[in-house]
Design an enzyme around this catalytic site. Structure first.
Site, short mmCIF file in Angstrom:
data_model
loop_
_atom_site.label_atom_id
_atom_site.label_comp_id
_atom_site.label_asym_id
_atom_site.label_seq_id
_atom_site.Cartn_x
_atom_site.Cartn_y
_atom_site.Cartn_z
N HIS A 49 5.67 -12.75 -1.61
CA HIS A 49 4.38 -13.42 -2.47
C HIS A 49 4.53 -14.83 -1.13
CE1 HIS A 49 0.83 -14.20 -4.32
NE2 HIS A 49 1.19 -13.54 -4.63
N ASN A 94 0.02 -8.79 -10.87
CA ASN A 94 1.05 -10.23 -10.67
C ASN A 94 0.64 -10.84 -12.59
OD1 ASN A 94 2.69 -11.76 -9.93
ND2 ASN A 94 1.72 -12.43 -8.40
N TRP A 95 1.22 -11.50 -12.95
CA TRP A 95 0.58 -11.90 -13.67
C TRP A 95 1.12 -13.56 -13.29
CZ3 TRP A 95 2.51 -10.13 -19.40
CH2 TRP A 95 1.80 -8.75 -18.59
N LYS A 96 1.86 -13.79 -12.13
CA LYS A 96 2.17 -15.19 -11.94
C LYS A 96 2.58 -15.70 -12.89
CE LYS A 96 -0.97 -14.69 -8.22
NZ LYS A 96 -2.02 -15.19 -6.44
N GLU A 133 2.90 -17.07 -1.98
CA GLU A 133 2.89 -18.40 -2.68
C GLU A 133 4.13 -18.60 -2.59
OE1 GLU A 133 -1.38 -17.37 -5.34
OE2 GLU A 133 1.42 -16.57 -6.38
N GLU A 166 -1.85 -8.61 1.46
CA GLU A 166 -2.22 -10.05 0.97
C GLU A 166 -2.80 -11.22 1.84
OE1 GLU A 166 0.40 -12.15 -1.71
OE2 GLU A 166 0.95 -12.62 -0.16
N GLY A 173 -5.48 -12.23 -10.48
CA GLY A 173 -6.57 -12.42 -11.80
C GLY A 173 -7.28 -11.24 -12.73
N GLY A 190 -6.88 -15.53 -5.26
CA GLY A 190 -7.72 -16.55 -5.89
C GLY A 190 -8.99 -17.43 -5.82
N SER A 224 -7.45 -10.29 -3.55
CA SER A 224 -8.72 -10.50 -4.38
C SER A 224 -9.52 -8.60 -5.49
CB SER A 224 -9.63 -11.59 -4.72
OG SER A 224 -9.15 -12.33 -4.59
#
Length: 255
Positions: free
Chosen positions: A96, A10-12, A98, A168, A236, A174, A214
């Site tokens: 997600h 997931n590159w966000k 976020e 998650e 990440g 992060g 992570s």
């Protein structure tokens, strides 16, 4: 039963169209036609087309980070499932943390997307997980249950194995914090048990549950050795070819 491991990046909100194409070329050069692990990359919308072209003829699959459940219309800034399918997208991340936190997405809203994704031949990667306050309050499992049941409402028996679940722990995204292997496996096993109650053991055993907190090369082998952890939703560590490839290799070794 043996479920094929899945590593999804997931590159966000990272990587331009050109940078994304370069990254996937580097990934493909390293892992070649790896087939023992399913590999998915999820760039931002603006990089989907360039990445799709770079992936032509490769085993690595293309995912999106979100979409809108309506087919078309006055939804400024949104993308439809049909638009994604036109770019050969196969997977889509839904729910997600976020999206839930910053954009107020509810279980009911996420559920509409899950249903639309399945109807549109897209494989949903449905995210569930608790915040630090919820974990400290001892409500991890009830939060996960509410999110999972809400997200899967109306998903039929013949559809559930198309869905991928990603656990998650929000407090481990992060932040550099990672749930212990035992903490991660406990929730993955709980999700598997819940799927068994909803869909029966044979189908529940086929659903892949990813860890999305992570995961990195230093802890991947230990996490992937657990019986209910079927891969990772990688943040990440997916932004650099070397670390992402190491995770794919760790998953291949764990099969």
């Amino acid at each position: 039963m043996i479920r094929k491991k899945l590593i999804a990046g997931n590159w966000k909100m990272n990587k331009s169209a050109g940078d994304g194409a370069t990254l996937v070329k580097d990934i493909v050069d390293e892992i070649g036609r790896e087939t023992s692990v399913e590999v998915v990359v999820c760039p931002p919308f603006t990089a989907l087309e360039s990445v799709a072209k770079a992936l032509e003829g490769q085993a690595v699959k293309l995912g999106a980070q979100n979409f809108h459940h309506e087919k078309s219309g006055a939804y400024t800034g949104e993308i439809s499932a049909e638009m994604l399918r036109a770019l050969y997208v196969t997977h889509v991340i839904l729910g997600h943390s976020e999206r839930r936190t910053y954009f107020g997405e509810t279980d009911a809203f996420i559920n509409k997307k899950v249903i639309t994704a399945l109807a549109s031949q897209l494989k949903p990667i449905l995210c569930v997980g608790e915040t630090l306050a919820e974990r400290e309050a001892g409500s991890t499992l009830s939060v996960v249950q509410t999110q999972l049941e809400g997200g899967l409402k109306g998903v039929a028996l013949d559809q559930i194995t198309t869905v991928v679940i990603a656990y998650e722990p929000v407090w481990a995204i992060g932040t550099g914090k990672v749930a212990t292997t035992a903490q991660a496996q406990e929730v993955h096993a709980f999700i598997r048990d819940l799927l068994t109650k909803l869909y029966g053991a044979p189908l529940a055993q086929k659903v892949r549950i990813l860890y999305g907190g992570s995961m990195k090369p230093s802890n991947a082998a230990e996490l992937l050795a657990e019986k209910d952890i079927d891969g990772g939703l990688i943040g990440g560590a997916s932004l650099e070819a070397k670390s992402f490839v190491e995770l794919v290799k760790a998953a291949a070794a764990a099969n």
